[in-house]
Design an enzyme around this catalytic site. Structure first.
Site, PDB file in Angstrom:
ATOM      1  N   ASP A 151      -1.674  -0.600   6.037  1.00 27.78           N
ATOM      2  CA  ASP A 151      -1.920   0.022   7.347  1.00 27.78           C
ATOM      3  C   ASP A 151      -3.379   0.112   7.728  1.00 27.78           C
ATOM      4  OD1 ASP A 151      -2.410   2.149   5.369  1.00 27.78           O
ATOM      5  OD2 ASP A 151      -2.537   3.472   7.112  1.00 27.78           O
ATOM      6  N   ASP A 197       0.859  -1.181   0.000  1.00 23.92           N
ATOM      7  CA  ASP A 197       0.000   0.000   0.000  1.00 23.92           C
ATOM      8  C   ASP A 197       0.903   1.241   0.000  1.00 23.92           C
ATOM      9  OD1 ASP A 197      -2.437   1.591   0.510  1.00 23.92           O
ATOM     10  OD2 ASP A 197      -1.607   1.843   2.520  1.00 23.92           O
ATOM     11  N   ASP A 250      -0.291   5.240   0.858  1.00 24.73           N
ATOM     12  CA  ASP A 250      -0.556   6.257   1.888  1.00 24.73           C
ATOM     13  C   ASP A 250      -0.593   5.636   3.278  1.00 24.73           C
ATOM     14  OD1 ASP A 250      -0.729   7.939  -0.232  1.00 24.73           O
ATOM     15  OD2 ASP A 250      -2.871   8.358  -0.055  1.00 24.73           O
TER      16      ASP A 250
END
Length: 281
Positions: A224, A20, A22
């Protein structure tokens, strides 16, 4: 876009890293990836692909991939489509110009036709990117003008600012599900996408390597937030990168799970360094 089935890379790497962006590879607030640079160089030297798997559009990824000097496959718009750059593929497919694109989700024009129709019929209150001017996207996202324009070039999804009740959102979700679409709840937006997710893309790549009758590499996934869970569950090694903005997502699975102590790209770098050391790569 190349519609033919792509050939596999000439050599199979021992690991594939899928990440991922961001809050994971990129700092949540500054978008910096500086702490991760040494690890990315180590991956490149070892011939280990670093596949970006993000909610961003292909246009948004172009400049970042250039910065990172990343020529590996990548996934856009929350698992909706995956891109295989020509220089990643075997030599005998190098004459194919540009990226091979494989769509797992829905085309945006079909999404817009449906959601605009049911908005009128059911009187739902929401504002999508298709309803916004550039200035409004900047206001909602905090992006620069050029970055906002790139974010608006969506091909396989539609982000919505939901302005109705939670009950209406559940009703909206059920209605679009009847048409093969799903709702993905993000931080600022809810995204309408096809029947796809970040995990299905990881599995597609695993099958792609397997179809060459070669040893399938082990997949390491890093994320996250909740919309990374499908990718993390599908991976052989899952790394939950701690966030300074929310709790780690719930992940019930049997494969190895690492939760970093540090946040963002520093946590990303520390976890991958440990994995590469353990694998003696």
């Amino acid at each position: 876009m190349n519609a033919q089935t792509p050939h596999q890379p000439t050599t199979t790497p021992p690991l594939v890293i899928m990440t991922d962006l961001d809050g994971t590879l990129l700092d949540h607030d500054t978008y910096s990836y500086a702490p991760a640079i040494p690890v990315m160089e180590r991956l490149k030297k070892a011939g280990i692909p670093l596949m970006l798997n993000t909610s961003k559009t292909a246009a948004e990824l172009m400049s970042l991939r250039n910065e990172l000097e990343n020529s590996d496959p990548y996934v856009v718009e929350n698992g909706s489509a995956l891109y295989l750059p020509a220089d990643f593929l075997a030599e005998n497919s190098a004459q194919n110009s540009g990226d091979h694109v494989h769509i797992l989700g829905a085309v945006r024009s079909e999404i817009l036709t449906l959601i605009q129709k049911i908005r009128v019929e059911e009187k739902f209150l929401f504002t999508g990117f298709a309803d916004m001017e550039v200035a409004e996207v900047i206001e909602y996202t905090g992006l620069s003008e050029s970055a906002a324009r790139r974010a608006m070039t969506r091909e396989f999804s539609e982000p919505l600012i939901w302005q109705d009740s939670a009950h209406q959102l559940r009703k909206f979700e059920a209605l679009i599900a009847n048409h093969g679409l799903r709702l993905l709840r993000g931080g600022r937006f809810v995204h309408v996408i096809g029947a796809c997710d970040k995990g299905k893309c990881l599995q597609w790549f695993r099958n792609w390597f397997a179809s060459a009758d070669q040893r399938v590499p082990r997949f390491v996934a890093l994320g996250d937030s909740q919309n990374d869970v499908a990718m993390l569950k599908t991976a052989d090694i899952a790394v939950i990168v701690r966030s300074s903005h929310h709790e780690p997502p719930d992940l019930e699975q049997q494969s190895a799970v690492i939760i970093t102590d540090e946040t963002g790209p520093q946590g990303w770098a520390t976890a991958l360094t440990q994995i590469l050391d353990d694998e003696q790569i």
